[in-house]
Design a protein around this motif. Structure first.
Motif, PDB file in Angstrom:
ATOM      1  N   ASN A 196       0.776  -1.137  -0.063  1.00  0.00           N
ATOM      2  CA  ASN A 196      -0.595  -0.012  -0.200  1.00  0.00           C
ATOM      3  C   ASN A 196       0.900   1.293  -0.135  1.00  0.00           C
ATOM      4  OD1 ASN A 196      -2.098   1.807  -0.261  1.00  0.00           O
ATOM      5  ND2 ASN A 196      -2.710   1.156   1.878  1.00  0.00           N
ATOM      6  N   SER A 197       1.188   2.085  -1.237  1.00  0.00           N
ATOM      7  CA  SER A 197       1.957   2.499  -1.038  1.00  0.00           C
ATOM      8  C   SER A 197       1.350   4.069  -0.762  1.00  0.00           C
ATOM      9  CB  SER A 197       2.255   2.890  -3.401  1.00  0.00           C
ATOM     10  OG  SER A 197       1.771   3.272  -3.544  1.00  0.00           O
ATOM     11  N   HIS A 198      -0.201   3.547  -0.484  1.00  0.00           N
ATOM     12  CA  HIS A 198      -0.443   5.114  -0.100  1.00  0.00           C
ATOM     13  C   HIS A 198      -0.092   5.249   1.725  1.00  0.00           C
ATOM     14  CE1 HIS A 198      -3.191   5.891  -3.413  1.00  0.00           C
ATOM     15  NE2 HIS A 198      -3.342   4.819  -3.571  1.00  0.00           N
ATOM     16  N   ARG A 199       0.192   4.376   1.792  1.00  0.00           N
ATOM     17  CA  ARG A 199       0.622   4.105   3.784  1.00  0.00           C
ATOM     18  C   ARG A 199       2.253   4.646   4.169  1.00  0.00           C
ATOM     19  NH1 ARG A 199      -3.025   1.191   6.888  1.00  0.00           N
ATOM     20  NH2 ARG A 199      -1.427   1.741   8.512  1.00  0.00           N
ATOM     21  N   LEU A 200       2.981   5.109   2.907  1.00  0.00           N
ATOM     22  CA  LEU A 200       4.277   5.227   3.664  1.00  0.00           C
ATOM     23  C   LEU A 200       4.841   6.337   4.305  1.00  0.00           C
ATOM     24  CD1 LEU A 200       5.549   5.645  -0.600  1.00  0.00           C
ATOM     25  CD2 LEU A 200       5.815   3.305   0.684  1.00  0.00           C
ATOM     26  N   THR A 201       5.024   6.124   5.085  1.00  0.00           N
ATOM     27  CA  THR A 201       5.411   7.065   6.007  1.00  0.00           C
ATOM     28  C   THR A 201       6.482   8.062   6.027  1.00  0.00           C
ATOM     29  OG1 THR A 201       6.671   5.006   7.844  1.00  0.00           O
ATOM     30  CG2 THR A 201       4.332   5.546   8.103  1.00  0.00           C
ATOM     31  N   THR A 202       7.715   7.498   5.016  1.00  0.00           N
ATOM     32  CA  THR A 202       8.806   8.212   4.712  1.00  0.00           C
ATOM     33  C   THR A 202       8.111   9.559   4.164  1.00  0.00           C
ATOM     34  OG1 THR A 202       9.973   6.116   4.680  1.00  0.00           O
ATOM     35  CG2 THR A 202      11.196   8.327   4.111  1.00  0.00           C
ATOM     36  N   THR A 203       8.980  10.559   4.917  1.00  0.00           N
ATOM     37  CA  THR A 203       7.884  12.441   4.986  1.00  0.00           C
ATOM     38  C   THR A 203       9.635  13.216   4.517  1.00  0.00           C
ATOM     39  OG1 THR A 203       7.859  12.679   7.147  1.00  0.00           O
ATOM     40  CG2 THR A 203       6.148  11.478   6.405  1.00  0.00           C
ATOM     41  N   ALA A 204       9.198  14.309   4.125  1.00  0.00           N
ATOM     42  CA  ALA A 204      10.155  15.296   3.655  1.00  0.00           C
ATOM     43  C   ALA A 204       9.071  16.195   4.095  1.00  0.00           C
ATOM     44  CB  ALA A 204      10.947  15.275   1.726  1.00  0.00           C
ATOM     45  N   ARG A 205      10.024  17.112   4.261  1.00  0.00           N
ATOM     46  CA  ARG A 205       9.931  18.561   4.613  1.00  0.00           C
ATOM     47  C   ARG A 205      10.120  19.632   4.466  1.00  0.00           C
ATOM     48  NH1 ARG A 205      12.360  20.006   9.140  1.00  0.00           N
ATOM     49  NH2 ARG A 205      12.570  18.645  10.819  1.00  0.00           N
ATOM     50  N   ARG A 206      10.282  21.018   3.821  1.00  0.00           N
ATOM     51  CA  ARG A 206      10.926  21.498   3.598  1.00  0.00           C
ATOM     52  C   ARG A 206      11.399  22.457   4.786  1.00  0.00           C
ATOM     53  NH1 ARG A 206      11.459  23.730  -1.079  1.00  0.00           N
ATOM     54  NH2 ARG A 206      10.251  23.230  -3.619  1.00  0.00           N
ATOM     55  N   ASP A 207      12.935  23.231   4.564  1.00  0.00           N
ATOM     56  CA  ASP A 207      13.540  23.238   5.657  1.00  0.00           C
ATOM     57  C   ASP A 207      14.230  24.185   4.675  1.00  0.00           C
ATOM     58  OD1 ASP A 207      14.540  24.885   8.503  1.00  0.00           O
ATOM     59  OD2 ASP A 207      16.358  22.861   8.220  1.00  0.00           O
ATOM     60  N   GLY A 208      14.016  25.757   5.038  1.00  0.00           N
ATOM     61  CA  GLY A 208      14.693  26.902   3.746  1.00  0.00           C
ATOM     62  C   GLY A 208      14.374  26.280   2.719  1.00  0.00           C
ATOM     63  N   ASP A 209      15.653  26.740   1.492  1.00  0.00           N
ATOM     64  CA  ASP A 209      15.458  25.961   0.419  1.00  0.00           C
ATOM     65  C   ASP A 209      15.983  23.946   0.352  1.00  0.00           C
ATOM     66  OD1 ASP A 209      14.878  28.067  -0.912  1.00  0.00           O
ATOM     67  OD2 ASP A 209      17.406  28.507  -0.347  1.00  0.00           O
ATOM     68  N   ASP A 210      16.132  23.986   1.674  1.00  0.00           N
ATOM     69  CA  ASP A 210      16.468  22.208   2.140  1.00  0.00           C
ATOM     70  C   ASP A 210      15.681  21.482   2.470  1.00  0.00           C
ATOM     71  OD1 ASP A 210      19.139  23.130   1.393  1.00  0.00           O
ATOM     72  OD2 ASP A 210      19.583  23.221   3.432  1.00  0.00           O
ATOM     73  N   TRP A 211      15.402  19.648   1.425  1.00  0.00           N
ATOM     74  CA  TRP A 211      14.142  19.247   2.018  1.00  0.00           C
ATOM     75  C   TRP A 211      14.891  18.222   3.337  1.00  0.00           C
ATOM     76  CZ3 TRP A 211       9.766  18.562   0.487  1.00  0.00           C
ATOM     77  CH2 TRP A 211       9.591  19.662  -0.376  1.00  0.00           C
ATOM     78  N   VAL A 212      14.492  18.000   4.605  1.00  0.00           N
ATOM     79  CA  VAL A 212      14.646  16.586   5.512  1.00  0.00           C
ATOM     80  C   VAL A 212      13.796  16.009   5.053  1.00  0.00           C
ATOM     81  CG1 VAL A 212      14.556  16.750   7.741  1.00  0.00           C
ATOM     82  CG2 VAL A 212      14.883  19.186   7.155  1.00  0.00           C
ATOM     83  N   LEU A 213      13.982  14.563   4.827  1.00  0.00           N
ATOM     84  CA  LEU A 213      13.955  13.267   4.733  1.00  0.00           C
ATOM     85  C   LEU A 213      14.207  12.359   6.419  1.00  0.00           C
ATOM     86  CD1 LEU A 213      12.378  11.850   2.633  1.00  0.00           C
ATOM     87  CD2 LEU A 213      14.533  11.573   1.418  1.00  0.00           C
ATOM     88  N   THR A 214      12.495  11.926   6.186  1.00  0.00           N
ATOM     89  CA  THR A 214      12.462  11.193   7.324  1.00  0.00           C
ATOM     90  C   THR A 214      12.055   9.653   7.621  1.00  0.00           C
ATOM     91  OG1 THR A 214      12.670  13.053   9.554  1.00  0.00           O
ATOM     92  CG2 THR A 214      12.107  10.651  10.076  1.00  0.00           C
ATOM     93  N   GLY A 215      12.172   8.515   7.869  1.00  0.00           N
ATOM     94  CA  GLY A 215      11.773   7.494   7.273  1.00  0.00           C
ATOM     95  C   GLY A 215      12.453   5.860   7.316  1.00  0.00           C
ATOM     96  N   ARG A 216      12.172   4.896   7.087  1.00  0.00           N
ATOM     97  CA  ARG A 216      12.725   3.810   7.046  1.00  0.00           C
ATOM     98  C   ARG A 216      11.722   3.161   5.666  1.00  0.00           C
ATOM     99  NH1 ARG A 216      10.912   0.062  11.654  1.00  0.00           N
ATOM    100  NH2 ARG A 216      12.048  -0.901  11.210  1.00  0.00           N
ATOM    101  N   LYS A 217      12.483   2.390   5.251  1.00  0.00           N
ATOM    102  CA  LYS A 217      12.643   1.551   4.065  1.00  0.00           C
ATOM    103  C   LYS A 217      13.352   0.062   4.046  1.00  0.00           C
ATOM    104  CE  LYS A 217      10.909   4.856   1.307  1.00  0.00           C
ATOM    105  NZ  LYS A 217       9.646   5.109   0.896  1.00  0.00           N
TER     106      LYS A 217
END
Length: 387
Positions: free
Chosen positions: A134-155
């Motif tokens: 279920n790709s709609h349940r992916l919990t790895t998220t990316a949030r903006r921090d200024g011009d950067d992205w911050v990626l958090t999760g598990r694969k």
């Protein structure tokens, strides 16, 4: 005659050339690499030098200018020779295709030449411990921090991270208009701070190892995002459809190798003064396995042709069917090959027993056969969902 079902002379020549390369390595090379805990570096390097690894990538970036059709031929023939390259499914097929279709000019210049030549490898991370299919349940998220992205999760079950220069990671970002999460693709360098891996112990004889990835606030520059932030599923399935086609090619090659070994044995093994292949109880099941593999190849060719023609919707249906058919055909072919050899089919000398586990991979990855049946029943037949 239409070439829709009959390969062109160019494709037949490609098959012959790759088959010759595969024959120089063969199953003995593959099993020795697995036994010694190494990688298929020599075969990968030669295939890259000959232009086979990047046959689907644009010529302006060192590729062959072909499509998934040609890349699937390469993988199938290497598999039929007993030396499949699983990372072809990931590096040029998924990652190379996505970057070629949606990457910026800078990303294309940075990654495509190396992917085409085989000097650069890229892994692909989508599966998560709790999301399953279920790709709609992916919990790895990316949030903006200024011009950067911050990626958090598990694969989990990410192939070849140890030999990859980077991993194309599927994360989710928040849609500014709706607030809903949507999939996005990020290139994560192997040495990025906060990006760690752990090898998963597998009862599978393969040079490519499987890994769990942890992304602990991995900071990425803006140019790590591949394509449009709002494209979502379009970009994701640009990689998943080739993945299904290539998995089908992988399975067909494996099945062809198994049947060829069994046929050779049935021709020469004599019981009661005649080859066992003269008995219909031996011959007919092998003929059936061959027919099933040929049918799966036809659907794989259709899926690849639709994808290369730009018909993403049509390719989605055909790619799922191809992967299903090839997975079933490979399992049946390997099972029948082992059965044909009897006790010899379980010996290291004949190299078939390890395929019993390997063949099942095509049934469960990258998507299970049950999820493909769900797709066909809902999307093709129009039946209601139970979920």
């Amino acid at each position: 005659m239409s070439h829709a079902l009959v390969e062109t002379e160019e494709h037949r020549d490609l098959r012959a050339a790759v088959a010759a390369l595969g024959a120089r390595y063969g199953r003995e090379y593959f099993t020795s690499v697995v036994r010694d805990g190494k990688h298929t570096d020599e075969l990968w390097a030669e295939a890259g030098k000959l232009g086979y690894l990047g046959v689907n990538l644009p010529e302006e970036y060192g590729g062959g200018g072909g499509g998934i059709t040609e890349l699937a031929i390469v993988l199938e023939e290497l598999g039929a020779a007993g030396s499949p390259l699983l990372m072809m499914v990931v590096s040029p097929a998924i990652c190379g295709t996505v970057i070629a279709r949606f990457g910026t000019d800078a990303q294309k210049r940075a990654w495509l030449p190396g992917l085409a030549a085989g000097t650069t490898k890229m892994a692909f991370g989508i599966t998560e411990p709790d999301a399953g299919s279920n790709s709609h349940r992916l919990t790895t998220t990316a949030r903006r921090d200024g011009d950067d992205w911050v990626l958090t999760g598990r694969k989990v079950f990410v192939s070849g991270v140890d030999v990859a220069d980077a991993t194309l990671v599927v994360g989710r970002t928040e849609d500014a208009r709706t607030g809903r999460l949507k999939p996005c693709l990020f290139i994560v360098d192997r040495d990025a701070p906060g990006f760690t891996r752990r090898q998963i112990a597998m009862e599978l004889a393969a040079p490519e190892k499987q890994f769990e990835l942890v992304l602990d606030d991995v900071r990425l520059s803006a140019d790590a995002l591949v394509g449009d932030e709002d494209a979502g599923l379009l970009q994701l399935f640009a990689g998943l459809n080739p993945e299904r086609v290539m998995t089908a090619a992988f399975a067909i090659g494996m099945g062809r190798y198994a049947v060829a070994r069994a046929v050779d044995y049935a021709r020469t093994r004599e019981v009661w003064d005649r080859p066992i292949g003269a008995h219909q109880a031996v011959a007919h099941p092998l003929a059936q396995a061959h027919i099933e593999l040929e049918l799966a190849r036809l659907m794989t060719q259709k899926a690849a042709a639709l994808y290369d023609a730009g018909d993403d919707a049509g390719a989605g249906e055909a790619a799922n069917m191809a992967k299903y058919a090839a997975g079933e055909a490979a399992v049946h072919a390997v099972d029948q090959a082992v059965h044909t050899l009897g006790g010899n089919g379980l010996t290291a000398e004949y190299g078939l027993a390890s395929l019993i586990t390997a063949a099942r991979v095509a049934r469960v990855a990258p998507v299970s056969r049950e999820m493909i049946l769900n797709y066909v029943s809902h999307q093709t037949l129009g039946l209601p969902k139970s979920y």
